[in-house]
Scaffold this motif. Structure first.
Motif, PDB file in Angstrom:
ATOM      1  N   ARG A  60     -30.860 -11.913  20.281  1.00  0.00           N
ATOM      2  CA  ARG A  60     -31.022 -12.856  19.164  1.00  0.00           C
ATOM      3  C   ARG A  60     -31.439 -12.128  17.888  1.00  0.00           C
ATOM      4  NH1 ARG A  60     -34.311 -15.727  16.080  1.00  0.00           N
ATOM      5  NH2 ARG A  60     -33.541 -17.799  15.461  1.00  0.00           N
ATOM      6  N   PRO A  73     -29.211 -19.747  16.933  1.00  0.00           N
ATOM      7  CA  PRO A  73     -29.977 -20.672  17.779  1.00  0.00           C
ATOM      8  C   PRO A  73     -31.278 -20.055  18.268  1.00  0.00           C
ATOM      9  CG  PRO A  73     -27.660 -20.693  18.395  1.00  0.00           C
ATOM     10  CD  PRO A  73     -27.822 -19.577  17.419  1.00  0.00           C
ATOM     11  N   GLN A  99     -28.524 -23.184  26.868  1.00  0.00           N
ATOM     12  CA  GLN A  99     -28.256 -23.875  25.611  1.00  0.00           C
ATOM     13  C   GLN A  99     -28.082 -22.877  24.470  1.00  0.00           C
ATOM     14  OE1 GLN A  99     -31.587 -26.544  25.295  1.00  0.00           O
ATOM     15  NE2 GLN A  99     -30.898 -27.833  26.997  1.00  0.00           N
ATOM     16  N   PHE A 100     -28.882 -21.828  24.477  1.00  0.00           N
ATOM     17  CA  PHE A 100     -28.767 -20.778  23.470  1.00  0.00           C
ATOM     18  C   PHE A 100     -27.377 -20.154  23.492  1.00  0.00           C
ATOM     19  CE2 PHE A 100     -28.996 -16.121  22.910  1.00  0.00           C
ATOM     20  CZ  PHE A 100     -29.297 -16.049  21.552  1.00  0.00           C
ATOM     21  N   GLU A 102     -24.603 -21.284  24.906  1.00  0.00           N
ATOM     22  CA  GLU A 102     -23.548 -22.263  24.635  1.00  0.00           C
ATOM     23  C   GLU A 102     -23.324 -22.423  23.129  1.00  0.00           C
ATOM     24  OE1 GLU A 102     -23.868 -25.267  28.510  1.00  0.00           O
ATOM     25  OE2 GLU A 102     -25.035 -25.677  26.712  1.00  0.00           O
ATOM     26  N   LYS A 103     -24.404 -22.414  22.369  1.00  0.00           N
ATOM     27  CA  LYS A 103     -24.285 -22.531  20.912  1.00  0.00           C
ATOM     28  C   LYS A 103     -23.755 -21.235  20.295  1.00  0.00           C
ATOM     29  CE  LYS A 103     -28.062 -25.895  20.616  1.00  0.00           C
ATOM     30  NZ  LYS A 103     -29.458 -26.130  20.175  1.00  0.00           N
ATOM     31  N   VAL A 104     -24.205 -20.108  20.816  1.00  0.00           N
ATOM     32  CA  VAL A 104     -23.792 -18.817  20.262  1.00  0.00           C
ATOM     33  C   VAL A 104     -22.288 -18.604  20.417  1.00  0.00           C
ATOM     34  CG1 VAL A 104     -23.933 -16.322  20.636  1.00  0.00           C
ATOM     35  CG2 VAL A 104     -26.027 -17.671  20.470  1.00  0.00           C
ATOM     36  N   GLN A 106     -19.961 -20.609  20.493  1.00  0.00           N
ATOM     37  CA  GLN A 106     -19.153 -21.532  19.696  1.00  0.00           C
ATOM     38  C   GLN A 106     -19.191 -21.191  18.205  1.00  0.00           C
ATOM     39  OE1 GLN A 106     -17.134 -23.710  21.119  1.00  0.00           O
ATOM     40  NE2 GLN A 106     -17.944 -23.097  23.130  1.00  0.00           N
ATOM     41  N   ASN A 107     -19.941 -20.174  17.856  1.00  0.00           N
ATOM     42  CA  ASN A 107     -20.102 -19.791  16.459  1.00  0.00           C
ATOM     43  C   ASN A 107     -19.202 -18.592  16.157  1.00  0.00           C
ATOM     44  OD1 ASN A 107     -21.250 -18.382  14.063  1.00  0.00           O
ATOM     45  ND2 ASN A 107     -22.792 -19.993  14.169  1.00  0.00           N
TER      46      ASN A 107
END
Length: 220
Positions: A60, A73, A99-100, A102-104, A106-107
């Motif tokens: 991150r 995220p 969740q982290f 999954e968001k990453v 998609q970016n």
């Protein structure tokens, strides 16, 4: 006739938390990351690795450095103390890590970072990832990912450590043997851990051992 464009989908799962080095002062929990995709952004369409929380912290931090103003995220585990059982804490962390990711994934901006791809699709350590990205390793980023994919490390290790599956059951989707020389460990056996969540959030190097606070162990 217009050609129908296939929708790009990426599924990422954080599963199978395991205790490594159980019973020693540097015990920690790592997680299986399973990824399946048809996206052209990824070199391998299916991958399976194991990562520990402090590696997520490093990832991150690097993503934020390279993403500029694009928000990254948040990770779970910011609280110093956790009230509840060890299993509850690990499950909450697992959900937060999933969740982290999954968001990453998609970016588009974050997907352009080679460190993310090596984190998800190779078992290189953090120093090895940095060396590879900077061109100081023996392989390029693509070569490192393909080498790991072709080696089938996760599948082979699990196949050797598990009994034969009944006909019709699929071995793929699990790399339980990867990164563990001792096999599964029960998560209930943490009698000496009372500080949950500090983990490695303040450590710049994922390879530095976490120092115990007040003589008590940290969840890693």
């Amino acid at each position: 006739m217009l050609e129908t464009r296939e929708e790009e989908l990426t599924t990422v799962r954080v599963q199978d938390p395991r205790v490594q080095n159980e019973g020693s002062w540097n015990s920690y929990v790592d997680y299986k990351i399973f990824l399946h995709t048809n996206s052209k952004a990824f070199t391998a369409k299916t991958s399976c690795v194991r990562r520990r929380y402090r590696e997520f912290v490093w990832l991150r931090r690097q993503l934020q450095k390279n993403a500029g103003l694009v928000p990254v995220p948040e990770l779970p585990g910011k609280s110093t103390f956790f009230v509840g059982s060890t299993d509850e804490f690990i499950e909450k962390r697992r959900q937060g890590l999933q969740q982290f990711l999954e968001k990453v994934v998609q970016n588009v901006v974050l997907l352009s970072d080679s460190r993310l791809h090596l984190f998800l699709q190779s078992q290189l350590s953090v120093p090895e990832i940095e060396a590879c990205v900077q061109g100081q390793g023996s392989q390029t980023v693509t070569e490192a990912i393909l080498h790991y994919a072709m080696s089938n490390c996760g599948w082979v290790q699990e196949e050797e450590s598990r009994p034969a599956l009944p006909p019709g059951e699929d071995l793929h989707g699990s790399c339980a043997g990867l990164g563990s020389s001792q096999g599964p460990s029960r998560l209930e056996t943490f009698p000496y851990w009372s500080d949950f969540g500090m983990d490695d959030a303040h450590s710049d190097s994922p390879d530095e051992p976490a120092e115990p606070l007040g003589g008590r162990r940290e969840m890693q």
